[in-house]
Design a protein around this motif. Structure first.
Motif, PDB file in Angstrom:
ATOM      1  N   LEU A 209       7.177 116.023  82.167  1.00 30.11           N
ATOM      2  CA  LEU A 209       8.092 115.199  81.391  1.00 30.11           C
ATOM      3  C   LEU A 209       7.415 113.954  80.850  1.00 30.11           C
ATOM      4  N   LEU A 210       6.403 113.453  81.546  1.00 28.28           N
ATOM      5  CA  LEU A 210       5.701 112.251  81.122  1.00 28.28           C
ATOM      6  C   LEU A 210       4.265 112.589  80.758  1.00 28.28           C
ATOM      7  N   PRO A 211       3.666 111.887  79.804  1.00 30.32           N
ATOM      8  CA  PRO A 211       2.246 112.098  79.501  1.00 30.32           C
ATOM      9  C   PRO A 211       1.390 111.842  80.736  1.00 30.32           C
ATOM     10  N   ASP A 212       0.215 112.439  80.745  1.00 26.41           N
ATOM     11  CA  ASP A 212      -0.648 112.341  81.916  1.00 26.41           C
ATOM     12  C   ASP A 212      -1.454 111.045  81.941  1.00 26.41           C
ATOM     13  N   THR A 213      -1.536 110.355  80.818  1.00 26.58           N
ATOM     14  CA  THR A 213      -2.341 109.138  80.745  1.00 26.58           C
ATOM     15  C   THR A 213      -1.452 107.901  80.725  1.00 26.58           C
ATOM     16  N   LEU A 214      -2.003 106.784  81.200  1.00 24.57           N
ATOM     17  CA  LEU A 214      -1.282 105.505  81.145  1.00 24.57           C
ATOM     18  C   LEU A 214      -1.015 105.110  79.703  1.00 24.57           C
ATOM     19  N   PHE A 215      -1.960 105.374  78.813  1.00 26.20           N
ATOM     20  CA  PHE A 215      -1.789 105.077  77.393  1.00 26.20           C
ATOM     21  C   PHE A 215      -0.565 105.798  76.845  1.00 26.20           C
ATOM     22  N   GLY A 216      -0.465 107.115  77.125  1.00 24.05           N
ATOM     23  CA  GLY A 216       0.662 107.894  76.626  1.00 24.05           C
ATOM     24  C   GLY A 216       1.985 107.434  77.214  1.00 24.05           C
ATOM     25  N   ARG A 217       2.002 107.090  78.489  1.00 24.47           N
ATOM     26  CA  ARG A 217       3.251 106.664  79.126  1.00 24.47           C
ATOM     27  C   ARG A 217       3.728 105.321  78.578  1.00 24.47           C
ATOM     28  N   LEU A 218       2.810 104.390  78.367  1.00 26.28           N
ATOM     29  CA  LEU A 218       3.202 103.093  77.820  1.00 26.28           C
ATOM     30  C   LEU A 218       3.725 103.238  76.391  1.00 26.28           C
ATOM     31  N   VAL A 219       3.055 104.084  75.599  1.00 30.33           N
ATOM     32  CA  VAL A 219       3.539 104.326  74.232  1.00 30.33           C
ATOM     33  C   VAL A 219       4.927 104.939  74.266  1.00 30.33           C
ATOM     34  N   LEU A 220       5.130 105.926  75.149  1.00 29.66           N
ATOM     35  CA  LEU A 220       6.446 106.573  75.252  1.00 29.66           C
ATOM     36  C   LEU A 220       7.523 105.575  75.655  1.00 29.66           C
ATOM     37  N   ILE A 221       7.223 104.721  76.632  1.00 31.64           N
ATOM     38  CA  ILE A 221       8.215 103.737  77.089  1.00 31.64           C
ATOM     39  C   ILE A 221       8.563 102.764  75.968  1.00 31.64           C
ATOM     40  N   LEU A 222       7.538 102.265  75.260  1.00 26.91           N
ATOM     41  CA  LEU A 222       7.792 101.303  74.193  1.00 26.91           C
ATOM     42  C   LEU A 222       8.595 101.928  73.055  1.00 26.91           C
ATOM     43  N   VAL A 223       8.178 103.132  72.631  1.00 31.44           N
ATOM     44  CA  VAL A 223       8.870 103.776  71.512  1.00 31.44           C
ATOM     45  C   VAL A 223      10.296 104.151  71.910  1.00 31.44           C
ATOM     46  N   ALA A 224      10.460 104.688  73.127  1.00 31.86           N
ATOM     47  CA  ALA A 224      11.807 105.053  73.579  1.00 31.86           C
ATOM     48  C   ALA A 224      12.695 103.810  73.678  1.00 31.86           C
ATOM     49  N   GLY A 225      12.132 102.703  74.169  1.00 30.55           N
ATOM     50  CA  GLY A 225      12.913 101.473  74.256  1.00 30.55           C
ATOM     51  C   GLY A 225      13.321 100.959  72.885  1.00 30.55           C
ATOM     52  N   MET A 226      12.359 100.958  71.948  1.00 25.15           N
ATOM     53  CA  MET A 226      12.692 100.499  70.591  1.00 25.15           C
ATOM     54  C   MET A 226      13.712 101.424  69.936  1.00 25.15           C
ATOM     55  N   PHE A 227      13.534 102.736  70.116  1.00 21.62           N
ATOM     56  CA  PHE A 227      14.441 103.694  69.502  1.00 21.62           C
ATOM     57  C   PHE A 227      15.840 103.585  70.120  1.00 21.62           C
TER      58      PHE A 227
ATOM     59  N   ALA B 248       3.173 100.450  68.605  1.00 22.91           N
ATOM     60  CA  ALA B 248       2.969 100.759  70.025  1.00 22.91           C
ATOM     61  C   ALA B 248       1.581 101.336  70.259  1.00 22.91           C
ATOM     62  N   LEU B 249       1.130 102.217  69.374  1.00 26.11           N
ATOM     63  CA  LEU B 249      -0.198 102.806  69.526  1.00 26.11           C
ATOM     64  C   LEU B 249      -1.282 101.735  69.488  1.00 26.11           C
ATOM     65  N   ILE B 250      -1.161 100.823  68.532  1.00 27.37           N
ATOM     66  CA  ILE B 250      -2.181  99.769  68.408  1.00 27.37           C
ATOM     67  C   ILE B 250      -2.105  98.805  69.592  1.00 27.37           C
ATOM     68  N   ALA B 251      -0.880  98.365  69.923  1.00 24.37           N
ATOM     69  CA  ALA B 251      -0.728  97.372  70.984  1.00 24.37           C
ATOM     70  C   ALA B 251      -1.156  97.927  72.339  1.00 24.37           C
ATOM     71  N   VAL B 252      -0.720  99.155  72.640  1.00 22.86           N
ATOM     72  CA  VAL B 252      -1.057  99.731  73.949  1.00 22.86           C
ATOM     73  C   VAL B 252      -2.547 100.035  74.024  1.00 22.86           C
ATOM     74  N   ARG B 253      -3.125 100.474  72.907  1.00 18.12           N
ATOM     75  CA  ARG B 253      -4.566 100.749  72.915  1.00 18.12           C
ATOM     76  C   ARG B 253      -5.357  99.481  73.237  1.00 18.12           C
ATOM     77  N   VAL B 254      -4.936  98.374  72.634  1.00 13.76           N
ATOM     78  CA  VAL B 254      -5.608  97.095  72.921  1.00 13.76           C
ATOM     79  C   VAL B 254      -5.368  96.695  74.380  1.00 13.76           C
ATOM     80  N   ALA B 255      -4.136  96.939  74.869  1.00 15.76           N
ATOM     81  CA  ALA B 255      -3.802  96.512  76.227  1.00 15.76           C
ATOM     82  C   ALA B 255      -4.545  97.300  77.287  1.00 15.76           C
ATOM     83  N   VAL B 256      -4.731  98.621  77.068  1.00 15.12           N
ATOM     84  CA  VAL B 256      -5.365  99.457  78.099  1.00 15.12           C
ATOM     85  C   VAL B 256      -6.868  99.548  77.930  1.00 15.12           C
ATOM     86  N   GLN B 257      -7.420  98.932  76.863  1.00 12.07           N
ATOM     87  CA  GLN B 257      -8.862  99.005  76.669  1.00 12.07           C
ATOM     88  C   GLN B 257      -9.641  98.452  77.864  1.00 12.07           C
TER      89      GLN B 257
END
Length: 463
Positions: A5-23, A199-208
């Motif tokens: 149900l959730l992506p396997d990476t922290l990057f994917g999970r953070l993007v999903l949470i942010l996009v789902a929250g905004m949506f 979300a993709l840009i922000a999370v990518r910068v955050a998890v770098q």
């Protein structure tokens, strides 16, 4: 197969949470768009009704008596504009934001047309579709000319009027499909795409920084002497990097302590071994003397090999650019002086970053192994730009069994009669050095006869 149900990476999970929250937030706040559109669609009918009410009030105010006013009311009333006199108004109900806006429009237009304020109460106001049905906000999507149905009570000339009216869009029409597409495109598709991109840009910068930490942890397994992590990024990442650097220093101290321990053990064991060897020479029984001497020689060889292994894999020099061509040519020339010819072809296109002393030890072990078991060696070098691939071949018996090709890298492991000499640590040392360079070392049996040792050295091992 287990459903994830959730992506396997922290990057994917953070993007999903942010996009789902905004949506989800957009879904909750989309009612603002509906109310705004509802209000705008009702505004034209409300202004038409207000103008009609102003004309009605003006006629009633100009009438001389109640009978005349009653006649005017009967004449003005029709199916779409019903007027009746009431004794007193009903209590005004609670309004939505859209209904309050409509009441303000009605009162404002009346005051402007009559040049005086009129007491007015809006009982109800809602949209109806083309068939006259109350469909609420769906009227916006299902009707070309949605109408407004109004229930108003107002006071004029001391009399309260109850008005139920239907007003249209004054000839204006809309395309429901275009409206729906406009809503979905502007409110959801464009905003969803913008939120996803952000979300993709922000999370990518955050998890770098975490990604750099993961790369450093993986590289630490190959080379504990790699450069320490920079203490940059958010406070939590800096604390993690500081802890990681502290762990690295502890590992380095533990390795140095182990090396000193091995050196001390080797030094301390040599004295009793020497005494035992001297006493063995004094034994009267020649057979026992020879057996004990062989055991002592084997013990001494194991002590030397263990110390040699500890010193061979330890990296004590900084990483720098190496000329692989010159290094291999020098090793082959040294071997040629012993009477053994080593063929060398191919070359590296550019220097490779690494640890010269350790890499030279690795290549020397591989060449010695090929000469010991094949009577000679041939070296082929290939550079594809990303890595240098060095293949050292011999014409020996090879190694039977695919599983044995990996087991020979285990410390002190030696295979059958064809490959029994040596301490069993040469290949172990060679692979450890290859891993410290971020590379790989594998053995491959050739189809006809012999063995290939394939060493791959990447140019950017930590990239």
């Amino acid at each position: 197969m287990k459903l994830r149900l959730l992506p396997d990476t922290l990057f994917g999970r953070l993007v999903l949470i942010l996009v789902a929250g905004m949506f989800g937030g957009q879904l909750l706040t989309s009612t603002i768009w509906f109310e705004t559109h509802d209000n705008r669609t009702l505004e034209i009918p409300a202004r038409l009704l207000a103008s009609r009410l102003a004309d009605t009030v003006r006629l009633l105010q100009a009438s001389p008596d109640a009978a005349a006013r009653a006649a005017i009311i009967r004449q003005l009333s029709d199916a779409r504009y019903r007027l009746r006199v009431i004794d007193a108004p009903v209590p005004e109900p609670a309004h939505t934001v859209a209904q309050q806006a409509i009441e303000d429009v009605l009162a404002g237009v009346l005051a402007h047309r009559l040049n005086e304020a009129v007491e007015l109460r809006l009982i109800d106001a809602e949209l109806t579709d083309d068939a006259g049905q109350h469909r609420g906000i769906f009227s916006l999507f299902e009707s070309r000319t949605p109408s407004g149905e109004f229930h108003v009570q107002l006071q004029t000339s001391g009399t309260w009027l109850d008005v139920v009216a239907h007003e249209g869009q004054a000839g204006m029409a809309s395309e429901p499909r275009s409206l729906a597409i406009d809503y979905l495109l502007r409110i959801y598709v464009i905003r969803f795409a913008a939120a996803l991109l952000l979300a993709l840009i922000a999370v990518r910068v955050a998890v770098q920084p975490l990604r750099r930490l993961a790369v450093a942890a993986e590289a630490l397994g190959r080379n504990v002497y790699r450069p320490s992590l920079d203490l940059a990024g958010p406070r939590e990442v800096r604390v993690a990097a500081q802890s990681f650097n502290a762990m690295q220093q502890q590992l380095i101290r533990a390795i140095e302590e182990r090396t000193r321990l091995f050196a001390s053990i080797s030094h301390d064991l040599r004295s009793p071994l020497t005494r035992l060897r001297l006493r063995a020479q004094m034994l009267p029984d020649e057979v026992s003397r020879e057996r004990l001497s062989r055991d002592l020689d084997e013990m001494d060889a194991m002590v030397r090999a263990t110390l040699d292994f500890a010193q061979g894999v330890e990296i004590t020099e900084p990483r720098r650019q190496m000329d692989i061509d010159s290094m291999l040519r020098g090793l082959c020339d040294d071997i040629a002086e012993t009477g053994v010819r080593v063929a060398l072809d191919g070359r590296a296109g550019a220097p490779v970053s690494g640890y010269p002393r350790n890499l030279k030890r690795c290549l020397q072990n591989l060449l010695d192994n090929a000469i010991r078991h094949g009577g000679g060696a041939s070296v082929h070098m290939n550079d594809d730009g990303d890595a240098v691939r060095i293949t050292i071949s011999d014409d020996g018996p090879g190694i039977e069994g695919e599983g044995m090709l990996e087991r020979v890298f285990e410390p002190y492991f030696r295979v059958g009669p064809g490959r029994t000499s040596g301490s069993g640590l040469g290949l172990t040392i060679a692979r450890s050095i290859a891993m410290a360079h971020g590379g790989t070392l594998v053995l491959v049996n050739r189809p006809s006869r012999g063995l290939d040792a394939v060493l791959r050295l990447p140019r950017d091992p930590w990239g």
